[in-house]
Design an enzyme around this catalytic site. Sequence first.
Site: not given
Ligand code: KIV
Length: 280
Positions: A48-49, A87, A117, A119, A186
């Site tokens: 989600d970055s 994510d 993924k 969090e 992280e």
């Molecule tokens: O969203 C993302 O890119 C991440 C990584 C930095 C682990 O969660």
Amino acid sequence: MTEINRIRITDLQEKKRRREPIAMLTAYDANIAGLLDRAGVDVLLVGDSVGMVLLGYETTLPVTLEAMIHHTAAVVRGVRHALVVADLPFMTYQVSVEDAVRNAGRLLQEGGAAAVKLEGGRPVVDAVRRLVDVGIPVMGHVGLQPQSVNQLGGYRKRGTHPGEADAILADAEALQRAGAFAVVLESVPSVVAERVTTSLDIPTIGIGAGPHCDGQILVLHDVLGLCDRFVPKFAKRYAELWHAAGDAIGAYAREVRNGTFPSDAHSFHSLATVPRAAEG
Ligand code: KIV
């Protein structure tokens, strides 16, 4: 039909057993995903970055499930071997376990991801257990959790005092018990990452967590120097493409303005290459 030799979650567990480090990077589109895949990256994360790196948001919070599905499907189209993990964005798994299953299911069904993924540690284990029960592989993410930036008061390192370090280990162990196949650590001190890595049977993937994890992940644009935003100290830049691209684009604009581009070499000379207008 020829079977494509895809990396699976069981391969990652095997790599941990053989002490073979796992290489993981973020990817957001088909073109770059193909490049990373051919270069031998094991796992691509559609993080989600994407919100901060590509879409211009200040945090990851505004990223929607629709945006994640869109980018995940693009990455999957570019990949032949790497495992694609997507994510679950903010508020798509925190409200209820049912939401988590429905939304993760869309990332697999519509996006084509092989895993998701999310969090958090102990607060999300019910969702993790249910996702795994219905056949959706889950990667956990503890330590600094960017979706909780407002609660954490910024992007500071986590686990720097004993209570916080113990909590990170407890969260990682809870994720493993719930069935997660790997966990991202992280921005935690190297000693904490080492302790978690030796305590878990599943692989740990570090970002700003030192050399003792079973694998590493970085944000692609940080690795390539492909952005002018703040880059965290732990992110090694292997290239400076932002400046190289800026120089190239500047040269293009100058040549268009002064008439050097296009030259004769970039033009068609033969009329035969021009499609004939429709007759009648
Ligand atoms: O969203 C993302 O890119 C991440 C990584 C930095 C682990 O969660």
